[in-house]
Design an enzyme around this catalytic site. Structure first.
Site, PDB file in Angstrom:
ATOM      1  N   ASP A  52      63.828 -10.450 -29.543  1.00 43.81           N
ATOM      2  CA  ASP A  52      63.626 -11.456 -30.049  1.00 43.81           C
ATOM      3  C   ASP A  52      63.101 -13.048 -29.155  1.00 43.81           C
ATOM      4  O   ASP A  52      62.956 -13.556 -30.873  1.00 43.81           O
ATOM      5  CB  ASP A  52      65.329 -12.239 -29.338  1.00 43.81           C
ATOM      6  CG  ASP A  52      65.958 -11.513 -30.159  1.00 43.81           C
ATOM      7  OD1 ASP A  52      66.386 -11.257 -31.243  1.00 43.81           O
ATOM      8  OD2 ASP A  52      67.347 -10.369 -29.880  1.00 43.81           O
ATOM      9  N   GLU A  88      64.831 -14.075 -24.156  1.00 44.46           N
ATOM     10  CA  GLU A  88      64.899 -14.856 -24.894  1.00 44.46           C
ATOM     11  C   GLU A  88      64.667 -15.314 -26.367  1.00 44.46           C
ATOM     12  O   GLU A  88      63.994 -15.391 -27.591  1.00 44.46           O
ATOM     13  CB  GLU A  88      65.907 -13.095 -25.862  1.00 44.46           C
ATOM     14  CG  GLU A  88      66.800 -13.604 -25.794  1.00 44.46           C
ATOM     15  CD  GLU A  88      67.888 -12.541 -25.711  1.00 44.46           C
ATOM     16  OE1 GLU A  88      67.446 -11.344 -26.533  1.00 44.46           O
ATOM     17  OE2 GLU A  88      68.479 -12.034 -25.785  1.00 44.46           O
ATOM     18  N   CYS A 113      62.008  -6.865 -20.927  1.00 40.07           N
ATOM     19  CA  CYS A 113      63.633  -5.431 -21.120  1.00 40.07           C
ATOM     20  C   CYS A 113      62.723  -5.103 -23.017  1.00 40.07           C
ATOM     21  O   CYS A 113      63.465  -4.289 -24.013  1.00 40.07           O
ATOM     22  CB  CYS A 113      64.748  -5.191 -20.730  1.00 40.07           C
ATOM     23  SG  CYS A 113      65.421  -6.688 -21.724  1.00 40.07           S
ATOM     24  N   HIS A 160      75.662  12.624 -39.233  1.00 39.76           N
ATOM     25  CA  HIS A 160      75.692  14.236 -38.443  1.00 39.76           C
ATOM     26  C   HIS A 160      73.988  14.662 -38.748  1.00 39.76           C
ATOM     27  O   HIS A 160      73.650  14.967 -37.909  1.00 39.76           O
ATOM     28  CB  HIS A 160      76.229  14.779 -39.021  1.00 39.76           C
ATOM     29  CG  HIS A 160      77.661  14.458 -38.263  1.00 39.76           C
ATOM     30  ND1 HIS A 160      78.849  15.126 -39.214  1.00 39.76           N
ATOM     31  CD2 HIS A 160      77.910  14.372 -36.871  1.00 39.76           C
ATOM     32  CE1 HIS A 160      79.551  15.301 -37.911  1.00 39.76           C
ATOM     33  NE2 HIS A 160      79.449  14.785 -36.803  1.00 39.76           N
TER      34      HIS A 160
HETATM   35  C1  PEP Z   1      64.657  -7.764 -26.657  1.00 39.36           C
HETATM   36  O1  PEP Z   1      65.732  -9.021 -27.712  1.00 39.36           O
HETATM   37  O2  PEP Z   1      63.595  -8.524 -26.497  1.00 39.36           O
HETATM   38  C2  PEP Z   1      65.776  -7.308 -26.187  1.00 39.36           C
HETATM   39  C3  PEP Z   1      65.402  -5.961 -24.966  1.00 39.36           C
HETATM   40  O3  PEP Z   1      67.064  -7.090 -27.011  1.00 39.36           O
HETATM   41  P1  PEP Z   1      67.221  -5.945 -28.144  1.00 39.36           P
HETATM   42  O4  PEP Z   1      66.189  -5.977 -28.563  1.00 39.36           O
HETATM   43  O5  PEP Z   1      68.845  -5.462 -27.632  1.00 39.36           O
HETATM   44  O6  PEP Z   1      67.401  -7.772 -29.384  1.00 39.36           O
HETATM   45 MG    MG Z   2      68.030  -9.472 -28.156  1.00 38.51          MG
END
Ligand code: PEP
Ligand code: MG
Length: 663
Positions: free
Chosen positions: A569, A545, A616, A304
């Site tokens: 990753d 990745e 991403c 919390h």
């Molecule tokens: C990544 O591996 O770059 C990714 C966006 O996934 P996560 O950070 O959730 O493993």
């Molecule tokens: Mg990842």
């Protein structure tokens, strides 16, 4: 009399639903029990109900005996079967206040650690930088009095106990009437008050006093037993309730001793609050506007304290363990809520660095607002989508306010982690549809479950693995568990009717994984058709990745609609450097030529095949790297909402420069 039913309460009898059920039960004079399997508890104690661990879709029996047993059973069964009747708003408010925000990768490294430079490392629980005078909050430990009462002392001691409970309940009621209380804090105080009023606690303490134990020892005994029960439950949300029970116990002991708790009222403006264990109750009623940062020995990203800190934009590092004691004597402290670093009595260089970071962040934040609604383009006019990475629906508003052009990564793990059971297909459909509607017509890219031995969830048994990051995770696990994967794919097909949903697969390393997923999607679509349900097909993409995905990118590109490069990753796998291990952090560098080459190869394969290539991973939000990524051909960059306006500015400037050069 008794009646059985299947529980339709989304989260099961968890927190607020348990309280509501108890309130209903207390409205009847009959004795009422709730029975699950061979365990039965009083339906008039929310603590007992929560500890029974009733989940959605489980069968339970309500047993009542007394004058109004028929009406009681009618009402309680009615609630279990249709919990939303008239209470949806209240339930949503409670959930919003109780749910963990997405956890940054660093937050999974919970080992506190002292480095050679005197720097401490804890759990990154609320982002941002802070520096200021240290304000230690180390209330004295309350000890057992261990007094054995004579028989004639017992009634007076029992009276003192009742009075102490009443005092604490009254104080909490007074706090709840405060008009300036944030809604999320109100939910937390209400939950603490439920515990302070719970029969399980009051009766357990009373029973100990009746056996001849002094009231303080009785409260400590009763609360620590209940806290231990919560701590041993197989659910992080319920585990965190152990801290709440202990916090309530402390307040009752202080009332018995006639003492006031250490007081946060005196905290100076801009100070860093340092505590071994601060109760949510203490923090919620503290002058939060004056607190620049929070450092705590206990707690984690779902506690919390973390929720309150995030809700108020206060940087926080929690879970420092015993090393927090080293901070008792320090005068000032700096903390980095993004990576969990704490600098006791920072030297001038660190002070300057933190002041610079805070100053830069604030000035930049103001200036960047101008870019919120800009649609950034490359010099050739191609739109570069600047999208948001989200982990829950609660983050939609922040992403919209930042100007997100859709969602480039919706991590579905939290949906699975925050429940004590696997989320139903209906709940998933509702979640994905809400997301899609919020950002329509922009696309929303939902990533299928990316869970592994490093982040286990209830409902899936993970084997013990030597190297969980190289183990049974992401798409590998999903394809082995169609009972988990198919409901998610069906939910995504159903939700696509409501907006522009795209789906991507994590941890792909083999073409067979994409093909197997496609046939599962076809199977799900055929089932939905046969059932007469609405659904629509979505674009299927993959996260790139793993090094394997990079090497087969030209082949993958022929089979999918888009790539999204997961640099977090990808960096750890290309560099063979664990992304959670601070000792190899230097190698975990996305700018290393090996990683940049892997990104470029991926982009080239995608561009040549004519599919969209996005990113991403965290690197997507780095203004120093965005020009390189755009030049490689990436047309979508997805990041945390806080980075969106900076990224828009960066791409926009790039487009301007390109235009001037006549590109
Ligand atoms: C990544 O591996 O770059 C990714 C966006 O996934 P996560 O950070 O959730 O493993
Ligand atoms: Mg990842």
């Amino acid at each position: 009399m008794e009646r059985s039913t299947i529980v339709r309460v989304h989260d099961g009898l968890h927190a607020r639903p348990a309280t509501r059920f108890v309130k209903l039960a207390k409205g009847f004079e009959s004795d009422i029990e709730l029975i699950k399997a061979d365990k039965s508890v009083s339906a008039k104690s929310s603590v007992k109900l929560m500890l029974l661990g009733v989940k959605e879709n489980e069968t339970v029996t309500v047993r009542a005996s007394g004058a109004d047993e028929i009406e009681a059973i009618e009402a309680l069964i009615g609630y279990l079967e249709d919990p939303h009747a008239g209470t949806a708003e209240e339930e949503r408010a409670e959930k919003a206040s109780a749910e963990p925000a997405p956890v940054q990768p660093e937050a999974f490294s919970t080992n506190s650690d002292t480095t050679a430079t005197g720097k401490l490392r804890g759990v990154a629980a609320s982002e941002g930088f802070a520096i200021g005078p240290a304000f230690g909050f180390f209330p004295a430990e309350i000890k057992h009095e261990n007094r054995l009462l004579a028989a004639d002392e017992i009634p007076a001691e029992a009276g003192r106990l009742t009075q102490a409970f009443a005092t604490v309940q009254h104080r909490m009621d007074m706090s709840l009437t405060a008009t300036d209380l944030a809604e999320s804090d109100r939910g937390i105080i209400a939950a603490l008050k439920d515990i302070a009023c719970d029969d399980e606690l009051t009766q357990a303490a009373e029973a100990l006093v009746k056996e001849g134990m002094d009231a303080v020892s009785a409260v400590i005994g009763a609360t620590s037993r209940i806290a231990a029960d919560f701590a041993s439950m197989d659910d992080p949300y319920l585990n965190a309730r152990a801290d709440d029970v202990n916090a309530v116990g402390r307040q009752i002991c202080l009332a018995l001793l006639g003492q006031d708790d250490a007081n946060l009222e005196a905290i100076p403006n801009g100070a860093i609050l340092i505590a071994d264990d601060i109760g949510a109750w203490d923090l919620a009623r503290a002058p939060l506007k004056r607190i620049a940062g929070v450092i705590c020995g206990h707690g984690g990203a779902t506690s919390h304290v973390a929720i309150i800190a995030r809700a108020h934009g206060i940087p926080a590092v929690l879970g420092l363990g015993h090393s927090v004691q080293e901070l008792q004597q320090v005068k000032s402290v700096a903390l980095d809520g993004n990576n969990g670093d704490v600098f006791p009595d920072p030297d001038q260089k660190t002070v300057d660095r933190f002041h610079a970071k805070i100053g830069v962040a604030e000035t930049e934040r103001q200036a960047l607002k101008a870019y919120k609604d800009i649609v950034p383009r490359r010099a050739d006019g191609t739109i570069i989508e600047i999208a948001a990475n989200l982990g829950s629906l609660e983050e939609i508003e922040a992403a919209q306010e930042a100007g997100a052009m859709g969602v480039g990564l919706f991590r579905t793990e939290l949906l699975f982690m925050r429940h004590i059971h696997l989320p139903s297909e209906d709940l998933q459909t509702e979640t994905y549809a809400t997301l899609a509607k919020a950002f329509a017509p922009h696309p929303v890219i939902v990533r299928t479950l990316d869970i592994g031995g490093d982040k286990p969830i209830s409902g899936i048994d993970f084997p013990d693995e030597e190297n969980p990051f190289l183990g049974w995770r992401g798409i590998r696990m999903c394809l082995d568990r169609p009972d988990v994967f198919k409901p998610q794919l069906r939910a995504l097909l159903r939700a696509t009717v409501h907006g522009n949903i795209k789906v991507m697969l994590p941890m792909v390393s083999d073409l067979g994984e994409v093909r197997a997923t496609r046939s599962l999607i076809d199977e799900c679509a055929a089932e939905l058709k046969a059932e007469g349900r609405d659904y629509a097909n979505f674009d299927l993409g993959v996260m790139v990745e793993t090094p394997a995905a990079v090497m087969i990118a030209p082949m993958l590109a022929k089979e999918v609609a888009f790539f999204s490069i997961g640099t977090n990753d990808l960096t750890q796998y290309i560099m063979a450097a664990d992304r959670l291990n601070p000792t190899v952090a230097k190698l975990n560098d996305v700018t290393h030529p090996a990683v940049m080459a892997a990104i470029e190869l991926t982009a080239k394969a995608g561009v040549e095949a004519g599919i969209m290539v996005g990113m991403c991973g965290e690197a997507a939000g780095r203004a120093d790297l965005i020009p390189a990524f755009v030049n490689m051909g990436l047309t979508e960059l997805s990041m945390s909402p806080a980075s969106i306006q900076r990224a828009k500015k960066c791409v926009w400037e790039l487009g301007q420069v390109g235009n001037q050069k006549g590109e």
